[in-house]
Write a protein that holds these residues in place. Structure first.
Motif, short mmCIF file in Angstrom:
data_model
loop_
_atom_site.label_atom_id
_atom_site.label_comp_id
_atom_site.label_asym_id
_atom_site.label_seq_id
_atom_site.Cartn_x
_atom_site.Cartn_y
_atom_site.Cartn_z
N VAL A 195 -2.89 13.21 -7.55
CA VAL A 195 -2.28 12.26 -8.47
C VAL A 195 -2.90 10.88 -8.26
CG1 VAL A 195 -0.09 13.52 -8.53
CG2 VAL A 195 -0.41 11.71 -6.83
N ALA A 196 -2.92 10.09 -9.30
CA ALA A 196 -3.38 8.71 -9.20
C ALA A 196 -2.34 7.91 -8.43
CB ALA A 196 -3.59 8.12 -10.59
N ALA A 197 -2.79 7.08 -7.50
CA ALA A 197 -1.87 6.32 -6.65
C ALA A 197 -2.50 4.99 -6.28
CB ALA A 197 -1.51 7.12 -5.40
N GLN A 198 -1.71 4.15 -5.62
CA GLN A 198 -2.18 2.89 -5.08
C GLN A 198 -2.03 2.93 -3.57
OE1 GLN A 198 -3.56 0.17 -6.71
NE2 GLN A 198 -3.56 1.46 -8.54
N MET A 199 -3.14 2.70 -2.84
CA MET A 199 -3.13 2.67 -1.39
C MET A 199 -2.89 1.25 -0.93
SD MET A 199 -3.48 4.07 1.58
CE MET A 199 -3.85 3.59 3.27
N GLN A 200 -1.78 1.02 -0.23
CA GLN A 200 -1.44 -0.32 0.21
C GLN A 200 -2.12 -0.63 1.53
OE1 GLN A 200 0.57 -1.91 -2.02
NE2 GLN A 200 0.12 -3.82 -0.97
N GLY B 275 8.52 3.25 -9.27
CA GLY B 275 8.55 3.07 -10.71
C GLY B 275 7.78 4.16 -11.41
N SER B 276 6.63 3.80 -11.98
CA SER B 276 5.83 4.77 -12.73
C SER B 276 4.60 5.24 -11.95
CB SER B 276 5.38 4.16 -14.06
OG SER B 276 4.57 3.00 -13.82
N GLU B 277 4.43 4.81 -10.68
CA GLU B 277 3.23 5.18 -9.94
C GLU B 277 3.57 5.57 -8.51
OE1 GLU B 277 0.62 1.82 -9.93
OE2 GLU B 277 1.79 0.72 -8.46
N TRP B 278 2.64 6.29 -7.88
CA TRP B 278 2.74 6.66 -6.49
C TRP B 278 2.11 5.58 -5.62
CZ3 TRP B 278 5.58 10.59 -4.64
CH2 TRP B 278 5.94 11.62 -5.50
N ARG B 279 2.77 5.27 -4.51
CA ARG B 279 2.25 4.28 -3.57
C ARG B 279 2.06 4.95 -2.22
NH1 ARG B 279 1.52 -0.88 -3.83
NH2 ARG B 279 2.59 -0.94 -5.84
#
Length: 297
Positions: A105-110, A140-144
């Motif tokens: 899945v598309a995600a944001q890596m913090q 919300g609408s994204e994976w972190r």
């Protein structure tokens, strides 16, 4: 005759099994150990995790690893828990990272204050006593994706099985600095270079105009008072050539009496220029340029 003492491989004080460091004879046990390690669990926690999954005592789970007494029901329960095919835990190469697939899945890596786009292959939701080095939460609408310790414990945390990051590649933003004070120009160039910019300095408006005509800059920092005359003509020329380019006008001329405040205010309004009075703080100037360039950090 004194009977020899046998050490208990289970350390009740820590909940760990010191005997697990020994290599089990069973092929099934060795492959399950490798599979558990691939899920992010350290070797000395495997029995505790197996006990949770199969509903066993920790000593019972430890004995299963020691003698390889895993039933088909045990293996099916493990496959269902990890949501994999029943053959996966017994694969000869279970420690290899799973390939990216439709499950990624598309995600944001913090990473501290920064956030990088990535593709993450997610596993099951962590239980209350389970751990994985990297976890994903739905924001919300994204994976972190974050390290386990930094993710909120109040929301479901999913284990991250595989992570792929493609760093953004871009040229350094080019900053033009028009300043006739050699020391200040050098300080500005060094500060912007350290902050990730390609900074060029110019002592005269004509030198800047010649360079900008060949390769326009992304932003301009222009001193108002240059060798006995204002930079008004240079500012107008830049704005004609680049209607949307960020420009910052620096000046100490108002305080020294070399410029009228009304004149600079009129120029700033007409040409859409930010004005910063000298002496200024370099960090604040760089922050202003970042905002004008639409950079978040």
């Amino acid at each position: 005759m004194i009977e020899p003492k046998h050490s208990d491989p289970h350390n009740p004080a820590s909940g760990d099994f010191t005997g697990e460091e020994q290599q089990p004879a069973s092929v099934i046990s060795r492959r399950l150990h490798a599979f558990f390690s691939a899920q992010g669990w350290p070797r000395h926690k495997h029995s505790s995790q197996l006990a949770v999954i199969l509903g066993l005592s920790r000593s019972g789970a430890f004995r299963k690893f020691q003698d390889g007494s895993f039933s088909s029901a045990d293996l099916l329960a493990l496959a269902q828990y990890f949501q994999v095919d029943v053959s996966t835990p017994l694969s000869s190469q279970p420690s290899q990272a799973p390939r990216e697939s439709a499950d990624a899945v598309a995600a944001q890596m913090q990473m501290g204050p920064r956030s990088l786009a990535c593709m993450a292959t997610l596993g099951t939701e962590l239980g209350p006593h389970e751990h994985c080095e990297l976890v994903a939460t739905h924001d919300g609408s994204e994976w972190r994706v974050q390290p386990y310790a930094e993710a909120a414990s109040t929301v479901p945390r999913h284990r991250v099985l595989h992570l792929s990051i493609t760093p953004l590649q871009r040229p350094l933003p080019r900053i033009a600095i028009l300043e006739d004070s050699a020391d200040l120009a050098a300080n500005l160039q060094e500060a912007f270079t350290r902050s990730g910019y390609h900074a060029s300095t110019f002592a005269s408006a004509s030198d800047l105009s010649s360079e900008a005509a060949i390769a326009p800059f992304d932003a301009y920092i222009v001193d108002w008072w240059l060798g006995g005359q204002t930079a008004a003509d240079a500012l107008r020329a830049i704005r004609r050539a680049q209607p949307a380019a960020p420009m910052i006008l620096t000046t100490g001329a108002i305080a020294s009496g070399n410029a009228a405040e009304e004149e600079i205010a009129r120029m700033a309004l007409t040409l859409r220029i930010q004005v910063i009075e000298k002496p200024f703080r370099l960090a604040l100037l760089i922050s202003q340029v970042k905002q004008l360039l639409g950079e978040s950090s």
